[in-house]
Design an enzyme around this catalytic site. Structure first.
Site, PDB file in Angstrom:
ATOM      1  CE  LYS A 308      52.395  52.523  41.918  1.00  0.00           C
ATOM      2  NZ  LYS A 308      52.862  51.964  40.646  1.00  0.00           N
ATOM      3  NE  ARG A 382      54.257  41.491  38.885  1.00  0.00           N
ATOM      4  CZ  ARG A 382      54.952  41.924  37.834  1.00  0.00           C
ATOM      5  NH1 ARG A 382      55.956  41.212  37.342  1.00  0.00           N
ATOM      6  NH2 ARG A 382      54.643  43.068  37.264  1.00  0.00           N
TER       7      ARG A 382
HETATM    8  N1  BES Z   1      49.196  49.100  40.269  1.00  0.00           N
HETATM    9  C1  BES Z   1      50.328  49.118  39.433  1.00  0.00           C
HETATM   10  C2  BES Z   1      49.977  49.075  37.940  1.00  0.00           C
HETATM   11  C3  BES Z   1      49.286  50.304  37.388  1.00  0.00           C
HETATM   12  C4  BES Z   1      50.048  51.348  36.893  1.00  0.00           C
HETATM   13  C5  BES Z   1      47.938  50.378  37.338  1.00  0.00           C
HETATM   14  C6  BES Z   1      49.414  52.460  36.380  1.00  0.00           C
HETATM   15  C7  BES Z   1      47.288  51.498  36.803  1.00  0.00           C
HETATM   16  C8  BES Z   1      48.045  52.543  36.330  1.00  0.00           C
HETATM   17  C9  BES Z   1      51.231  47.914  39.728  1.00  0.00           C
HETATM   18  O1  BES Z   1      51.214  47.452  41.020  1.00  0.00           O
HETATM   19  C10 BES Z   1      52.641  48.349  39.422  1.00  0.00           C
HETATM   20  O2  BES Z   1      53.091  49.237  40.074  1.00  0.00           O
HETATM   21  N2  BES Z   1      53.248  47.716  38.428  1.00  0.00           N
HETATM   22  C11 BES Z   1      54.563  48.060  38.027  1.00  0.00           C
HETATM   23  C12 BES Z   1      55.313  46.769  37.770  1.00  0.00           C
HETATM   24  C13 BES Z   1      56.772  46.954  37.564  1.00  0.00           C
HETATM   25  C14 BES Z   1      57.431  47.407  38.857  1.00  0.00           C
HETATM   26  C15 BES Z   1      57.367  45.655  37.104  1.00  0.00           C
HETATM   27  C16 BES Z   1      54.462  48.890  36.759  1.00  0.00           C
HETATM   28  O3  BES Z   1      53.593  48.629  35.929  1.00  0.00           O
HETATM   29  O4  BES Z   1      55.230  49.829  36.617  1.00  0.00           O
HETATM   30 ZN    ZN Z   2      52.632  48.486  42.276  1.00  0.00          ZN
END
Ligand code: BES
Ligand code: ZN
Ligand code: ZN
Length: 530
Positions: A308, A382
């Site tokens: 990230k 997931r």
């Molecule tokens: N933990 C995050 C989702 C999230 C994002 C929660 C912002 C709270 C605030 C999750 O693990 C994630 O990173 N999801 C990605 C999925 C994508 C790579 C398909 C996302 O939402 O960007």
């Molecule tokens: Zn994530």
């Protein structure tokens, strides 16, 4: 009753008698915005105050607008024998009054008291509204009054001013003197009436629920160097010991033996060892229903090798909110002696980009033998949930519900005050919607049409873990659906938006919210009453 987990939770006390006689730092009194339409009890108090409340309304100094507050000071004999202060609290329009507004008003009043340094507050069990609310009895109303006040003044102070950072379940608190309400009294102003025990039971239930939400918020707000899978497991053990629950902590080797390849693929980048935590409450009644709750327990989500941005990971300690909510829901279910059994399943790990980390392109085999092509290591929730959902079936549950901060796309779709709801079972969906409507923890249903499955087709494995940028929260849910089955009704709640608040509102404080505890408890209670 056992003492509470949270030392910070204000004590619950009870008092009886007319409002003008209640000895407390501040007495909260509800007033509707419908002119001088005061309840009988408030009129009585106003007489003792020589008409002060009516004068404030007539002059327009106090309008009774929802969540408006005004602190006034009784004079003469009443100041000696009764409350030191009275906080008038606006109830809004009489016709809009409901359990949700009660909680919001009682939070606003408690915050007003806290801000001027009051230590003890008292609230009439129904805020002296004298008004019947459909579907809410005296017990329910008293519970909401306590919950609103307690949650509204929550503050994360476990490690403030401490040189040694450690205990999450706290022994002592900040040495410095701070503004803190330490007692909330619920007042039965009609002691002759038949409702005394109802009021006490309801407020006690409210206290148990608040204690769970305090713990959930503490766990979420704890920094991720402390709140590791190990500390989460230790907390679960402590909770289980205290309330006689069945708790198992599976370590890395056990998880390997169980062949949870999807879960392990997330854990392998981190030095901190993962844990699969289960905690179970079995009611005394034979043949009780049994619900499995699965909570995402990523104690820090860096994204893994699909790293990230700095901004994107700044609040990613929140990524274990699902696990915190499930653990504390099971705790409250046991203390409330609900008639529905519940097992909490918490897969817990960090998601880190170590040298051994899963690489985009890797293929792993989940516990149910599905092969998964991992194309983005940041879609890790997931993966751990897939194996946890498979594991949940071993309990033969009447329903499996997972709750997770799963996708940024859910925030884009619904914002920060509404969670996304998915289910393969219409009855379960309706039940969760009903529980949501009655607690004010808002859910909105999202579709699971079959065609979304196409977005998850992999060239080389059974399924891939990302489905492209369209409908990102739905393809995440569709991925989870693959691991659920028709024999076990399944629902998924995406709390990415609601798990953390950027600023406070109503009973929700800044930081971890504990969203889902009230909702799931009401759901379990409703199941037990059928
Ligand atoms: N933990 C995050 C989702 C999230 C994002 C929660 C912002 C709270 C605030 C999750 O693990 C994630 O990173 N999801 C990605 C999925 C994508 C790579 C398909 C996302 O939402 O960007
Ligand atoms: Zn994530
Ligand atoms: Zn995540």
């Amino acid at each position: 009753m056992k003492r509470n987990i949270s030392k910070e939770l204000p004590k619950l006390a009870f008092a009886q008698g007319p409002l003008s006689t209640i000895k407390t730092g501040a007495l909260v009194v509800g007033v509707f915005s419908n002119g001088d339409d005061l309840s009988q009890e408030v009129q009585r108090l106003d007489t003792a105050l020589k008409g002060k409340i009516k004068r404030l309304i007539a002059s327009g100094d106090f309008k009774g607008k929802l969540k408006e507050t005004l602190t006034i000071y009784p004079e003469g004999g009443m100041a000696d024998a009764g409350p030191e202060r009275i906080i008038l609290a606006g109830l809004g329009k009489r016709e809009d009054f409901n359990p949700d507004t009660i909680r919001g008003v009682s939070a606003a009043a408690a915050k007003a008291a806290k801000s001027i340094g009051v230590k003890k507050i008292a609230l009439p069990f129904d805020l002296a509204s004298g008004c019947k609310i459909e579907g809410a009895d005296h017990a329910r109303v008293s519970g909401e009054v306590f919950i609103g006040a307690a949650l509204g003044i929550y503050d994360y102070t476990a490690i403030k001013g401490k040189k040694k950072l450690l205990k999450i379940i706290k022994d002592d608190h900040g040495e410095e003197e701070k503004k803190r309400i330490d007692e909330i009294t619920v007042v039965n102003y009609r002691p002759g009436g038949a409702n005394g025990s109802e009021i006490e039971e309801g407020a006690t239930a409210g206290m148990i629920i608040s204690d769970s939400i305090y713990l959930a918020r503490d766990l979420i707000n704890a920094p991720p160097n402390l709140m590791t899978p190990r500390l989460l497991a230790r907390t679960a053990k402590e909770v289980a010991f205290r309330y006689q629950l069945i708790c198992d902590v599976f370590k890395l080797d056990d998880i390997k033996k169980m062949k949870m390849g999807a879960f392990l693929s997330v854990a392998r980048g981190a030095k901190e060892p993962p844990a699969l935590i289960t905690i179970e409450y079995v009611p005394k009644e034979k043949g009780a229903k049994n619900v499995a709750l699965v909570g995402k327990g990523i104690t820090f989500d860096s994204g893994g090798l699909s790293l990230k941005t700095a901004n994107g990971m700044s609040n990613m300690k929140t990524d274990m909110s699902g696990a915190a909510v499930v653990l504390t829901t099971v705790m409250a279910a046991a203390r409330l002696k609900l008639k529905t059994g519940v097992v909490g399943i918490l897969p817990a790990t960090e998601n880190m980009p170590g040298s051994n980390a899963t690489k985009p392109g890797d293929v792993v085999t989940a516990m149910d033998e599905t092969t998964i092509e991992i194309l983005n290591t940041d879609a890790e929730g997931r993966l751990i949930l897939a194996d946890a959902i498979t594991y949940a079936k071993k309990y033969e549950p009447t329903a499996v519900i997972d709750i997770a901060t799963l996708t940024g796309a859910a925030i884009v779709a619904l914002g920060r005050k509404v969670a996304a709801l998915y289910s393969t079972d219409d009855e379960l969906l309706e039940r969760l919607k009903a529980a949501s409507a009655s607690t004010g923890e808002k859910l909105w249903p999202m579709p699971l049409y079959k065609h979304y499955e196409e977005q998850l087709k992999s060239d080389i494995a059974d399924i891939k873990n990302v489905g492209g940028k369209e409908a990102g929260c739905i393809t995440a849910a569709t991925f989870l659906k693959h691991f659920a089955d028709n024999d076990h009704p399944w629902a998924h709640i995406d709390i990415a938006g609601t798990a953390r608040a950027e600023k406070e509102y109503d009973w929700v404080t800044k930081g971890g919210t504990g969203f889902g505890v009230m909702l799931l408890l009401r759901f379990l209670k409703m199941m037990g009453e059928e």
